[in-house]
Design an enzyme around this catalytic site. Structure first.
Site, PDB file in Angstrom:
ATOM      1  N   CYS A   2       0.842  -1.187   0.000  1.00 21.18           N
ATOM      2  CA  CYS A   2       0.000   0.000   0.000  1.00 21.18           C
ATOM      3  C   CYS A   2       0.882   1.243   0.000  1.00 21.18           C
ATOM      4  CB  CYS A   2      -0.937   0.086   1.194  1.00 21.18           C
ATOM      5  SG  CYS A   2      -2.197  -1.157   1.224  1.00 21.18           S
ATOM      6  N   ARG A  27       4.151  -0.551  -4.725  1.00 26.86           N
ATOM      7  CA  ARG A  27       3.805  -1.009  -3.371  1.00 26.86           C
ATOM      8  C   ARG A  27       2.454  -1.721  -3.316  1.00 26.86           C
ATOM      9  NH1 ARG A  27       7.029   1.664   0.497  1.00 26.86           N
ATOM     10  NH2 ARG A  27       5.588   0.969   2.082  1.00 26.86           N
ATOM     11  N   TRP A  74      -2.846  -2.655  -1.768  1.00 22.79           N
ATOM     12  CA  TRP A  74      -2.558  -4.088  -1.862  1.00 22.79           C
ATOM     13  C   TRP A  74      -3.488  -4.716  -0.835  1.00 22.79           C
ATOM     14  CZ3 TRP A  74      -0.945  -8.042   1.350  1.00 22.79           C
ATOM     15  CH2 TRP A  74      -0.483  -9.210   0.708  1.00 22.79           C
ATOM     16  N   ASN A 100      -1.980   2.400   5.508  1.00 24.16           N
ATOM     17  CA  ASN A 100      -1.146   1.259   5.120  1.00 24.16           C
ATOM     18  C   ASN A 100      -0.882   0.471   6.393  1.00 24.16           C
ATOM     19  OD1 ASN A 100       0.884  -0.491   4.291  1.00 24.16           O
ATOM     20  ND2 ASN A 100       2.453   1.112   4.189  1.00 24.16           N
ATOM     21  N   GLY A 101      -1.164  -0.834   6.378  1.00 26.35           N
ATOM     22  CA  GLY A 101      -0.928  -1.645   7.577  1.00 26.35           C
ATOM     23  C   GLY A 101      -2.114  -2.535   7.858  1.00 26.35           C
ATOM     24  N   GLU A 488      17.187 -18.566  -5.804  1.00 28.96           N
ATOM     25  CA  GLU A 488      16.795 -17.219  -6.198  1.00 28.96           C
ATOM     26  C   GLU A 488      16.330 -17.190  -7.655  1.00 28.96           C
ATOM     27  OE1 GLU A 488      15.938 -14.623  -4.919  1.00 28.96           O
ATOM     28  OE2 GLU A 488      16.204 -13.065  -6.417  1.00 28.96           O
ATOM     29  N   LYS A 492      12.671 -15.995  -8.916  1.00 24.81           N
ATOM     30  CA  LYS A 492      12.480 -14.931  -9.905  1.00 24.81           C
ATOM     31  C   LYS A 492      11.554 -15.392 -11.008  1.00 24.81           C
ATOM     32  CE  LYS A 492      13.612 -12.251  -8.422  1.00 24.81           C
ATOM     33  NZ  LYS A 492      14.132 -11.636  -7.234  1.00 24.81           N
ATOM     34  N   GLU A 495       7.906 -15.681  -9.748  1.00 21.21           N
ATOM     35  CA  GLU A 495       7.327 -14.364  -9.463  1.00 21.21           C
ATOM     36  C   GLU A 495       6.838 -13.639 -10.708  1.00 21.21           C
ATOM     37  OE1 GLU A 495       9.268 -11.571  -6.288  1.00 21.21           O
ATOM     38  OE2 GLU A 495      10.803 -12.556  -7.473  1.00 21.21           O
ATOM     39  N   HIS A 511      17.023 -37.417  -4.011  1.00 26.99           N
ATOM     40  CA  HIS A 511      16.198 -37.770  -2.854  1.00 26.99           C
ATOM     41  C   HIS A 511      14.740 -37.363  -3.044  1.00 26.99           C
ATOM     42  CE1 HIS A 511      19.795 -38.939  -0.708  1.00 26.99           C
ATOM     43  NE2 HIS A 511      20.355 -37.852  -1.217  1.00 26.99           N
ATOM     44  N   LYS A 610       5.901  -4.767  -3.417  1.00 23.34           N
ATOM     45  CA  LYS A 610       7.244  -4.597  -2.883  1.00 23.34           C
ATOM     46  C   LYS A 610       7.111  -4.073  -1.465  1.00 23.34           C
ATOM     47  CE  LYS A 610      11.632  -3.328  -4.766  1.00 23.34           C
ATOM     48  NZ  LYS A 610      11.997  -4.679  -5.182  1.00 23.34           N
TER      49      LYS A 610
HETATM   50  C1  F6R Z   1      11.508 -11.068  -4.537  1.00 22.48           C
HETATM   51  C2  F6R Z   1      11.440 -10.019  -3.553  1.00 22.48           C
HETATM   52  C3  F6R Z   1      10.968 -10.370  -2.195  1.00 22.48           C
HETATM   53  C4  F6R Z   1      11.742  -9.561  -1.150  1.00 22.48           C
HETATM   54  C5  F6R Z   1      11.162  -9.808   0.228  1.00 22.48           C
HETATM   55  C6  F6R Z   1      11.953  -9.086   1.305  1.00 22.48           C
HETATM   56  O1  F6R Z   1      11.953 -10.616  -5.766  1.00 22.48           O
HETATM   57  O2  F6R Z   1      11.746  -8.893  -3.838  1.00 22.48           O
HETATM   58  O3  F6R Z   1      11.068 -11.730  -1.958  1.00 22.48           O
HETATM   59  O4  F6R Z   1      13.084  -9.943  -1.193  1.00 22.48           O
HETATM   60  O5  F6R Z   1       9.839  -9.374   0.263  1.00 22.48           O
HETATM   61  O6  F6R Z   1      11.989  -7.721   1.058  1.00 22.48           O
HETATM   62  P1  F6R Z   1      13.102  -6.801   1.689  1.00 22.48           P
HETATM   63  O7  F6R Z   1      14.400  -7.195   1.108  1.00 22.48           O
HETATM   64  O8  F6R Z   1      12.697  -5.407   1.341  1.00 22.48           O
HETATM   65  O9  F6R Z   1      13.074  -7.056   3.167  1.00 22.48           O
END
Ligand code: F6R
Length: 615
Positions: A2, A27, A74, A100-101, A488, A492, A495, A511, A610
């Site tokens: 948000c 966000r 969000w 936000n929250g 990772e 990616k 996502e 396994h 994010k």
């Molecule tokens: C994936 C991604 C998320 C963040 C996670 C932690 O591409 O960006 O998995 O890594 O939400 O976020 P931060 O690093 O801001 O604590």
């Protein structure tokens, strides 16, 4: 998670708010809304979808108001609908809130308000807040400020709030607990900006106040900002001068922020590496390192707490620190750590890794560790973020603003900082030979160049990606320090392209996951490490023997693995311990191209936001 924007001043609020929302859209992007207030009118517009969808429904008129708030959502409580979108107004339509929250006790408060005759149009916790403020105003016959304080005292959970009222059209009240909020100061207190982070404000001001938890600020044209606690007691605050490059917050020539950020890595890595490593001398610098050095060398163990991509960089940190500095490291999902009563004692160092510095679980893990007497150290990308402010020590990653929801450049910058930290600790602990440390520092200095070289294969990687658009599932394998790289890479891909992908340590394949391998399940193998090369080649043979297609990330002079693989992505050779940065680049590009060719919006993948500031 948000985004909130607010403005009070002399300019027209609407364009500032809309542009601010656009900048904060990373966000949350399931619905958006704006409220504009003047002495004469209150106008509220809300729409499901993106900021562009909101703009489309706002009538084309002058929008003369110089006070307003806006929100990009969000969803937490209630689906993305117009009713659930913010801003929310009170029953009498006098008070307006963006939030936000998450308010944990909202059901209890809602029942009380329902008993008092209040009705609700949405399913949100925010509508409870706005009506609670109104009920406090009416019950106590108090002004807006006092009513806001009284309401805040009853809320359990997290909030960043902006509140305005028709009966006080010259005031904007903001408050924070657990979710970030910054105030931008205009010249001579003539105007104030409010936002969840600095990005929407860079155009107008570089002087910011970052509110702390349980702080409330009243913004009035021509008056100095007053910050108080939720009981009305005045609090001191610091104005921070930040310098943000405006180019960082625009896409420039790129179609997506994600691609721009992938291509920025030579520069962001140079910024990160050379902020902590001297270009000529072999000195590694972290703010406060002199003080921290003693604690690092005496540390019984390091506990890394993080989420998502940052957790993966934490895993890489574990390999690096244990190998180069010989200090035991444990890596924890912050969300599990904070709730499982972990044993943390004085003498432990808790390292919180976070791009945003605001992730609710990581922040809570850091606070918990501080309470237990541990020394806390944050690796953050966002200047002035909660973790950066609250940790005992902070190392910044200098990756610049990361807007693409899928983290790319922040991840490689975190790994660079961890590599430097491991070398510095190894030297301090006298377990890393000076010669080896010098070699690693020398190689770290050329990492930005090597990343640049790797990026030149974009076109070839796009060609590989073309063949996987109909794939429904992918296996990613790596060994040693490249195991977290595989994790990772898989994260990616899922996502941004919504293709299921699973990362595994290559040797673990036998396994369980090997059962799934056939001609329909491709395997991506990160096979750049020298130390495990023969073993990873055997793993590739095992995949081939079961008719699996192989995409391999290999060193540029590789022969054996390349001969087995169906597709090859080449990277320049570096020390095994610095491989993760280089090997991640083709994985970023691969995910990007698969997703874009499938028609996905890689900057705003569905359901993601994010900066996860709620649990
Ligand atoms: C994936 C991604 C998320 C963040 C996670 C932690 O591409 O960006 O998995 O890594 O939400 O976020 P931060 O690093 O801001 O604590």
């Amino acid at each position: 998670m948000c985004g909130i924007v607010g403005y009070i001043g002399e300019r027209k609020a609407y364009p500032i708010l809309i542009e601010g929302l656009r900048r904060l859209e990373y966000r949350g992007y399931d619905s958006a809304g704006v409220a504009l207030l003047s002495e004469k009118s209150l106008e509220i517009y809300k729409e499901v979808g993106k900021v562009a969808d909101l703009e489309a429904i706002v009538p084309d008129k002058e929008h003369f108001q110089t006070l307003g708030v806006a929100h990009t959502r969000w969803a937490t409580h209630g689906e993305p609908t117009q009713e659930n979108a913010h801003p929310h107004s009170s029953v009498s339509q006098d008070i307006v809130v963006v939030h936000n929250g998450i308010i944990e006790n909202f059901m209890l408060l809602k029942r009380r308000l329902l008993d008092d005759g209040y009705s609700f149009r949405s399913e949100t916790d925010t509508e409870v807040i706005v009506n609670l403020i109104e009920s406090e105003c009416k019950k106590g016959k108090v002004g807006l400020e006092t009513a806001v304080n009284k309401a805040l005292q009853q809320l359990h959970g997290a909030y960043a709030l902006a509140v305005l009222s028709k009966s006080q059209p010259n005031k904007l009240i903001v408050a924070r607990k657990g979710s970030p909020l910054a105030i931008g100061l205009g010249k001579n207190n003539a105007e104030f900006f409010v936002a969840s982070d600095a990005i929407p404000m860079v155009e107008y001001t570089q002087d910011l106040i970052y509110l702390n938890d349980n702080e409330v600020a009243v913004l009035e044209r021509g008056k100095k900002v007053e910050v108080k606690d939720i009981h009305g007691k005045s609090k001191n605050y610091k104005v921070k001068h930040i310098e943000l490059d405006r180019n960082m917050v625009t896409k420039g020539e790129y179609e997506y922020f994600m691609l721009k950020e992938i291509f920025e890595q030579p520069e962001t890595l140079a910024n990160t590496i050379f902020s902590h490593l001297s270009e000529k001398e072999d000195t590694i610098y972290f703010e406060g390192l002199e003080k921290l050095k003693k604690q690092l060398s005496e540390a019984r163990r390091i506990v890394i707490v993080a989420c998502g991509t940052s957790w993966h960089s934490g895993l890489i940190g574990e390999y690096l620190i244990e190998e180069l500095a010989r200090v035991p490291v444990e890596v924890e999902y912050a969300s599990e750590f904070r709730y499982r009563n972990p044993i943390i004692r004085k003498g432990d160092i808790v390292l919180a890794i976070s791009q945003s510095g605001e992730t609710a679980d990581t922040l809570a893990a850091l606070r918990y560790s501080q309470k237990q007497g541990a020394t806390t150290f944050a690796i953050c990308n966002v200047y002035g973020s909660s973790m950066a402010r609250e940790a005992d020590f902070v190392a910044y990653t200098y990756a610049g603003v990361e807007i693409g929801v899928a983290s790319t450049k922040a991840f490689t910058a975190q790994v660079a900082v961890l590599s430097l930290l491991a070398v510095a600790m190894g030297l301090e602990n006298k377990v890393l030979e000076k010669k080896r440390a010098k070699e690693l520092m020398k190689e770290l200095r050329v990492i930005p160049e090597l990343v640049q070289k790797t990026l030149q294969q974009d076109f070839d990687i796009e060609n590989v990606a073309k063949d996987f658009l109909d794939t429904t599932s992918f296996l990613y394998l790596g060994r040693g320090v490249n195991f977290p790289v595989a994790l990772e890479g898989a994260l990616k891909l899922k996502e941004v392209s919504y293709i299921h992908a699973e990362g595994y340590p290559a040797a673990e394949m036998k396994h369980g996951p090997i059962a799934m391998i056939d001609e329909n399940l491709p395997t991506l193998i990160v096979g750049t490490n020298e130390a495990y090369y023969e073993k990873i080649v055997s793993n590739a043979q095992e995949v081939k023997a079961r008719k699996g297609t192989i995409v391999a990330v290999v060193n540029e002079n590789d022969k054996e693995l390349s001969a087995i693989a169906d597709y090859v992505m080449k990277v320049p050779e570096v020390d095994d311990f610095l491989q993760p940065i280089i090997a991640s680049i083709p994985l970023h590009l691969f995910s990007y191209h698969v997703a874009v060719m499938k028609g996905c919006n890689v900057d705003q993948p569905r359901n993601l936001a994010k900066s996860v500031t709620v649990e």
